[in-house]
Scaffold this active site. Structure first.
Site, short mmCIF file in Angstrom:
data_model
loop_
_atom_site.label_atom_id
_atom_site.label_comp_id
_atom_site.label_asym_id
_atom_site.label_seq_id
_atom_site.Cartn_x
_atom_site.Cartn_y
_atom_site.Cartn_z
N HIS A 6 0.82 -1.20 0.00
CA HIS A 6 0.00 0.00 0.00
C HIS A 6 0.86 1.26 0.00
O HIS A 6 1.70 1.45 0.88
CB HIS A 6 -0.89 -0.02 1.25
CG HIS A 6 -1.87 1.09 1.34
ND1 HIS A 6 -2.05 1.84 2.48
CD2 HIS A 6 -2.75 1.58 0.43
CE1 HIS A 6 -3.00 2.73 2.29
NE2 HIS A 6 -3.44 2.60 1.05
N ARG A 7 0.68 2.08 -1.04
CA ARG A 7 1.51 3.28 -1.24
C ARG A 7 2.99 2.92 -1.20
O ARG A 7 3.82 3.65 -0.67
CB ARG A 7 1.17 4.36 -0.22
CG ARG A 7 -0.33 4.74 -0.22
CD ARG A 7 -0.67 5.86 0.73
NE ARG A 7 -2.12 5.85 0.99
CZ ARG A 7 -2.74 6.61 1.87
NH1 ARG A 7 -2.04 7.48 2.59
NH2 ARG A 7 -4.04 6.53 2.06
N GLU A 32 1.36 -0.48 -4.83
CA GLU A 32 0.26 0.43 -5.20
C GLU A 32 0.69 1.87 -5.02
O GLU A 32 1.42 2.21 -4.06
CB GLU A 32 -0.96 0.13 -4.31
CG GLU A 32 -2.17 0.99 -4.58
CD GLU A 32 -2.31 2.16 -3.62
OE1 GLU A 32 -3.15 3.06 -3.90
OE2 GLU A 32 -1.56 2.22 -2.62
N ASP A 34 -0.89 6.13 -5.68
CA ASP A 34 -1.99 7.03 -6.02
C ASP A 34 -1.47 8.04 -7.03
O ASP A 34 -0.33 8.51 -6.92
CB ASP A 34 -2.46 7.77 -4.77
CG ASP A 34 -2.77 6.82 -3.62
OD1 ASP A 34 -3.84 6.22 -3.64
OD2 ASP A 34 -1.92 6.69 -2.70
N HIS A 47 -0.94 10.84 -2.66
CA HIS A 47 -2.30 10.50 -2.26
C HIS A 47 -3.20 11.72 -2.13
O HIS A 47 -4.30 11.77 -2.69
CB HIS A 47 -2.27 9.74 -0.93
CG HIS A 47 -3.63 9.35 -0.42
ND1 HIS A 47 -4.39 10.20 0.36
CD2 HIS A 47 -4.36 8.23 -0.58
CE1 HIS A 47 -5.54 9.61 0.64
NE2 HIS A 47 -5.54 8.41 0.09
N GLU A 99 -4.01 3.80 -8.43
CA GLU A 99 -5.29 4.37 -8.06
C GLU A 99 -5.43 5.75 -8.71
O GLU A 99 -4.63 6.65 -8.45
CB GLU A 99 -5.45 4.50 -6.55
CG GLU A 99 -6.82 5.09 -6.19
CD GLU A 99 -7.07 5.22 -4.70
OE1 GLU A 99 -7.97 6.02 -4.35
OE2 GLU A 99 -6.38 4.56 -3.90
N LYS A 101 -6.92 9.11 -8.74
CA LYS A 101 -7.54 9.94 -7.71
C LYS A 101 -8.46 11.02 -8.29
O LYS A 101 -9.35 11.50 -7.59
CB LYS A 101 -6.47 10.62 -6.86
CG LYS A 101 -5.49 9.68 -6.17
CD LYS A 101 -6.18 8.77 -5.19
CE LYS A 101 -6.68 9.48 -3.95
NZ LYS A 101 -7.24 8.52 -2.95
N ASP A 213 0.34 -2.01 4.61
CA ASP A 213 1.40 -1.02 4.73
C ASP A 213 2.77 -1.67 4.95
O ASP A 213 3.79 -1.03 4.76
CB ASP A 213 1.11 -0.06 5.88
CG ASP A 213 -0.09 0.83 5.62
OD1 ASP A 213 -0.36 1.12 4.45
OD2 ASP A 213 -0.74 1.25 6.60
#
Length: 234
Positions: A6-7, A32, A34, A47, A99, A101, A213
């Site tokens: 995640h991120r 991943e 954003d 993000h 992702e 945004k 995370d």
């Protein structure tokens, strides 16, 4: 069961930076990010709509040119990377989840992706129109719809977006949802799972993957449980 950093790996390095991605790729199947656009239309990995929380700057991302954005410190000496820099880093090494945004930026994001496609790509968004547009622009690509709200009928939820997978917030996950999604041919990938209790529940419910995370801690846990993992794609 896929592990998604995640991120990148926000528990291990400043989120959405190349350092976080490198640390995430050490243990995750996919990482991943954003994506938002700068003032001059360059896709970058961040993000929030502003740079305040994750850098030493202030103001909206769309108020910065790429040149000005590159001067900001995103933590540990890292900068906000462009999507192209992310693609160069992950190419041939890991899959990528992007992702979207900002609705309306799909064509620009996809154009950058086409130039240097990762070995596995999943485009996701909270916005069903963004997911549907991504599917039109990249036929055959996997795309997913994210939700922090209750999902009643997974098939009905996914249909307007033509989604291949659903990404429920972890506290919205249930056995009924997973079974209904699988019956409809949908993958279930919850977020964000960071404790052993979260991971144990995901294993029990039979999800297809999850965002975390700390992908290295998650990998150690799954291996200790003997959970089937994808073959390395490096």
């Amino acid at each position: 069961m896929l592990i998604i950093g995640h991120r990148g790996a926000r528990a291990l390095a400043p989120e959405n930076t190349l350092l976080a991605l490198r640390r995430g790729m050490a243990c995750a199947d996919l990482v991943e990010i954003d994506v938002r656009l700068t003032k001059d239309g360059i896709p970058v990995a961040i993000h929030d709509a502003t740079v305040d929380r994750t850098t030493d700057g202030t103001g909206p991302v769309k108020g910065y040119t790429i040149e000005d954005l590159a001067r900001l410190d995103a933590g540990e000496g890292e900068t906000i990377p462009t999507l192209r820099e992310v693609l160069d880093l992950v190419h041939g090494r890991a899959g990528l989840v992007v992702e979207i945004k900002e609705p309306g930026t799909e064509a620009i994001v996809v154009s950058a992706l086409i130039d240097r496609m990762p070995q596995r790509l999943i485009l996701v968004s909270f916005n069903p129109e963004s997911v549907a547009m991504a599917k039109r622009l990249l036929p055959g690509m996997q795309a997913g719809l994210i939700s922090s709200a209750e999902i009643g009928d997974p098939a009905e939820f996914a249909r307007p977006a033509q989604a291949d997978l659903i990404l429920p917030r972890r506290d919205r996950l249930s056995r009924e949802m997973v079974e209904q999604a699988h019956d409809a041919g949908l993958l279930v990938v919850p977020w964000t799972l960071n404790t052993e209790d979260d991971l144990e529940e995901a294993v029990r419910l039979g999800v297809d993957g999850f965002a975390t995370d700390d992908p290295c801690a998650a990998r150690r846990y799954l291996e200790s449980r003997g959970v089937e993992r994808p073959a390395p794609a490096r």
